[in-house]
Motif scaffolding. Structure first.
Motif, short mmCIF file in Angstrom:
data_model
loop_
_atom_site.label_atom_id
_atom_site.label_comp_id
_atom_site.label_asym_id
_atom_site.label_seq_id
_atom_site.Cartn_x
_atom_site.Cartn_y
_atom_site.Cartn_z
N HIS A 1 0.83 -1.21 0.00
CA HIS A 1 0.00 0.00 0.00
C HIS A 1 0.86 1.26 0.00
O HIS A 1 0.52 2.26 -0.65
CB HIS A 1 -0.94 -0.01 1.21
CG HIS A 1 -2.00 -1.05 1.12
ND1 HIS A 1 -2.64 -1.58 2.23
CD2 HIS A 1 -2.55 -1.68 0.05
CE1 HIS A 1 -3.53 -2.46 1.84
NE2 HIS A 1 -3.50 -2.56 0.53
N ALA A 2 1.97 1.20 0.72
CA ALA A 2 2.88 2.36 0.75
C ALA A 2 3.48 2.62 -0.62
O ALA A 2 3.85 3.76 -0.93
CB ALA A 2 3.98 2.13 1.78
N ARG A 3 3.54 1.57 -1.44
CA ARG A 3 4.09 1.71 -2.80
C ARG A 3 3.00 1.91 -3.84
O ARG A 3 3.26 1.86 -5.04
CB ARG A 3 4.92 0.46 -3.14
CG ARG A 3 6.11 0.20 -2.19
CD ARG A 3 7.25 1.15 -2.43
NE ARG A 3 7.86 0.91 -3.73
CZ ARG A 3 8.87 0.05 -3.93
NH1 ARG A 3 9.39 -0.63 -2.90
NH2 ARG A 3 9.40 -0.11 -5.13
N GLY A 4 1.76 2.07 -3.40
CA GLY A 4 0.66 2.33 -4.31
C GLY A 4 0.07 1.10 -4.97
O GLY A 4 -0.65 1.21 -5.97
N ALA A 5 0.33 -0.08 -4.42
CA ALA A 5 -0.18 -1.34 -4.99
C ALA A 5 -1.28 -1.90 -4.10
O ALA A 5 -1.27 -1.73 -2.88
CB ALA A 5 0.93 -2.37 -5.14
N MET A 6 -2.26 -2.57 -4.70
CA MET A 6 -3.29 -3.26 -3.96
C MET A 6 -2.84 -4.68 -3.65
O MET A 6 -1.84 -5.16 -4.22
CB MET A 6 -4.59 -3.30 -4.78
CG MET A 6 -4.46 -4.06 -6.09
SD MET A 6 -6.01 -4.13 -7.01
CE MET A 6 -7.02 -5.13 -5.92
N VAL A 7 -3.57 -5.35 -2.76
CA VAL A 7 -3.21 -6.71 -2.36
C VAL A 7 -4.42 -7.63 -2.53
O VAL A 7 -5.50 -7.35 -2.00
CB VAL A 7 -2.72 -6.76 -0.90
CG1 VAL A 7 -2.40 -8.21 -0.49
CG2 VAL A 7 -1.48 -5.88 -0.72
N ALA A 8 -4.21 -8.71 -3.28
CA ALA A 8 -5.22 -9.76 -3.43
C ALA A 8 -4.66 -11.05 -2.85
O ALA A 8 -3.46 -11.32 -2.98
CB ALA A 8 -5.59 -9.96 -4.90
N VAL A 9 -5.50 -11.84 -2.21
CA VAL A 9 -5.04 -13.04 -1.51
C VAL A 9 -5.96 -14.21 -1.83
O VAL A 9 -7.19 -14.08 -1.81
CB VAL A 9 -5.02 -12.82 0.02
CG1 VAL A 9 -4.56 -14.09 0.74
CG2 VAL A 9 -4.10 -11.65 0.38
N ASP A 10 -5.36 -15.36 -2.14
CA ASP A 10 -6.11 -16.60 -2.25
C ASP A 10 -6.32 -17.14 -0.84
O ASP A 10 -5.35 -17.51 -0.15
CB ASP A 10 -5.34 -17.61 -3.10
CG ASP A 10 -6.13 -18.89 -3.37
OD1 ASP A 10 -6.95 -19.27 -2.52
OD2 ASP A 10 -5.91 -19.51 -4.43
N ASN A 11 -7.56 -17.19 -0.40
CA ASN A 11 -7.89 -17.59 0.97
C ASN A 11 -8.58 -18.95 1.02
O ASN A 11 -9.29 -19.26 1.97
CB ASN A 11 -8.80 -16.53 1.61
CG ASN A 11 -9.00 -16.77 3.10
OD1 ASN A 11 -8.10 -17.22 3.79
ND2 ASN A 11 -10.19 -16.45 3.60
N THR A 12 -8.37 -19.78 0.01
CA THR A 12 -9.06 -21.08 -0.02
C THR A 12 -8.70 -21.93 1.19
O THR A 12 -9.56 -22.60 1.77
CB THR A 12 -8.72 -21.82 -1.32
OG1 THR A 12 -9.07 -21.00 -2.44
CG2 THR A 12 -9.48 -23.12 -1.43
N TRP A 13 -7.44 -21.93 1.59
CA TRP A 13 -7.03 -22.70 2.77
C TRP A 13 -7.80 -22.25 4.00
O TRP A 13 -8.27 -23.05 4.79
CB TRP A 13 -5.52 -22.54 3.01
CG TRP A 13 -4.97 -23.35 4.14
CD1 TRP A 13 -4.36 -24.56 4.08
CD2 TRP A 13 -4.97 -22.99 5.55
NE1 TRP A 13 -3.97 -24.99 5.33
CE2 TRP A 13 -4.34 -24.04 6.25
CE3 TRP A 13 -5.44 -21.89 6.26
CZ2 TRP A 13 -4.17 -24.02 7.63
CZ3 TRP A 13 -5.29 -21.87 7.64
CH2 TRP A 13 -4.65 -22.93 8.32
N GLY A 14 -7.94 -20.93 4.16
CA GLY A 14 -8.52 -20.39 5.39
C GLY A 14 -10.02 -20.42 5.45
O GLY A 14 -10.61 -20.35 6.53
N SER A 15 -10.69 -20.46 4.29
CA SER A 15 -12.15 -20.60 4.21
C SER A 15 -12.93 -19.51 4.94
O SER A 15 -14.13 -19.67 5.17
CB SER A 15 -12.58 -21.97 4.76
OG SER A 15 -11.92 -23.01 4.10
N GLY A 16 -12.29 -18.42 5.31
CA GLY A 16 -12.98 -17.36 6.03
C GLY A 16 -13.17 -17.64 7.51
O GLY A 16 -13.47 -16.73 8.28
N VAL A 17 -12.99 -18.88 7.92
CA VAL A 17 -13.14 -19.26 9.33
C VAL A 17 -11.79 -19.23 10.03
O VAL A 17 -11.65 -18.75 11.16
CB VAL A 17 -13.78 -20.66 9.46
CG1 VAL A 17 -13.76 -21.15 10.90
CG2 VAL A 17 -15.20 -20.63 8.93
#
Length: 402
Positions: A183-199
């Motif tokens: 974010h400090a460099r002006g980039a967004m972050v996307a993450v694959d969260n399949t392992w975590g399942s939101g829980v």
């Protein structure tokens, strides 16, 4: 258009009446526990003003206006996933890989650069060659633990794409630190969260802007649905929504209903997967034929401290590394002699699965040439004592007990 049905019945024949019968049955009583399955392509409106209003609002609001833009069934699943992810809103895609592709396609343009974790789901590498490169989007890979990410950022880096824990051997990265740096460099972050399942893991709460999941896995939980989800913060919603609409991205309401059903038991299932997997993981760590066990919940796992800080439990995924020098024939014998593990590439269902890996192909930053063969296990809901006996006999039969 809104003529009383009794008038229609008195003035028309069956050929005209049949298409209009039983559309909106009236009933008294309560409501169904689960949202009903609403299958629809055509959606009709009261009049032209109503249609014009709804179409005018659907760019900003979630409006039931055409089947390809979702039905009340898929809207219910979107709400459930948004709650899991702590997101503003969610879109549903036909597969997990389609969700990843749409997350990239919605935010990247020719001339942009995306920095991708070395531990990403392996088909992402194919996606970079088949889509990103031909369309003039630059990409490079950073170490799965994030140690070299800052040095690989470029002036045109638009996105940092992470997967944590990583695919196959579950590397942990310091996601909050990576998000702050990007974010400090002006980039967004996307993450694959399949392992975590939101829980068990919530990337948006840790600073990410977009979270992707394969609902095919634990959200469904029954190995009978293909689906992906993309959840975002509010300020990142509109590009995703517009691109999904432009490409006609949608899912079957029947599949959405099945994933909704799976979500009801998600937390309970994950606890059972975790308990069974940890029993097997500890047993494998002590087995003389196993060089290493990969599971972030194990104290021996690199990044275990990050797992303790950022995760709320683990799941049924573990991988085992066999000794250096183990032949391909021995690996095949071990896998083929398993009786209770299905040989399959997916995971997240009720059943135990095994699949071989090719870590040399799956990683480009980390050198795996000094490692032994890695086999991934998904520990299901079967009795773990039975699974342990099955693994023991399969290791014995492959001559891997020394």
């Amino acid at each position: 258009m809104n003529a009383d049905s009794s008038d229609t019945r008195n003035t028309t024949g069956w050929q005209t009446r049949l298409p209009h019968l039983g559309k909106h049955p009236a009933f008294a009583g309560g409501v169904a526990m689960n949202p009903p399955i609403v299958r629809a392509s055509t959606v009709v409106f009261d009049n032209t003003a109503h249609q014009r209003e709804m179409r005018g609002r659907r760019g900003e609001e979630r409006i039931f206006s055409y089947g390809a833009r979702g039905t009340p069934t898929s809207f219910a699943l979107e709400d459930a996933v948004s709650e899991l992810e702590g997101a503003y809103r969610t879109r549903l895609l036909p597969t997990g890989l389609a969700a990843i592709a749409m997350a990239l396609l919605s935010y990247l343009r020719p001339g942009d650069h995306v920095l991708i974790t070395d531990s990403a789901y392996q088909p992402v590498r194919h996606l970079t060659e088949q889509f990103l490169r031909p369309f003039g989007i630059e990409f490079s890979f950073f170490a799965a633990d994030g140690s070299d990410a800052q040095s690989k950022m470029r002036p045109n880096t638009r996105m940092l794409y992470a997967e944590c824990p990583g695919s196959l051997v579950y590397e942990m990265c310091d996601l909050p630190a990576l998000c702050a740096m990007a974010h400090a460099r002006g980039a967004m972050v996307a993450v694959d969260n399949t392992w975590g399942s939101g829980v068990q893991y919530r990337p948006l709460a840790l600073g990410a802007d977009v979270s992707v999941m394969a609902a095919t896995k634990y959200l469904s939980g029954h190995s009978d649905v293909m689906m992906g989800t993309v959840a975002t913060r509010k300020e990142f919603w509109q590009p995703l929504a517009e691109r999904c609409d432009a490409f006609g991205m949608t899912v079957s309401p029947d599949d959405a209903w099945l994933v909704l059903r799976g979500i009801r038991s998600l937390a309970t299932r994950l606890k059972t997967h975790e308990r069974h997997a940890l029993q097997i993981a500890h047993w494998l760590e002590a087995h003389p034929a196993v060089r290493k066990v990969y599971c972030p919940a194990l104290p021996s796992h690199p990044g275990h401290d990050l797992w303790q800080r950022d995760c709320d439990g683990t799941n049924g995924l573990i991988s085992l590394e066999l000794p250096v020098g183990t032949s391909q024939q021995q690996v095949d014998q071990f896998i083929d002699n398993l009786q209770l593990f299905g040989l399959g590439a997916s995971w997240g269902g009720y059943e135990s699965l095994v699949t071989p890996t090719d870590m040399q192909q799956a990683r480009s930053v980390t050198d795996w040439s000094s490692h032994g063969p890695v086999v991934r296990l998904h520990i299901g809901l079967e009795d773990p004592d039975d699974l342990q006996r099955d693994l023991s006999q399969a290791l014995d039969s492959a001559g891997l007990t020394r």
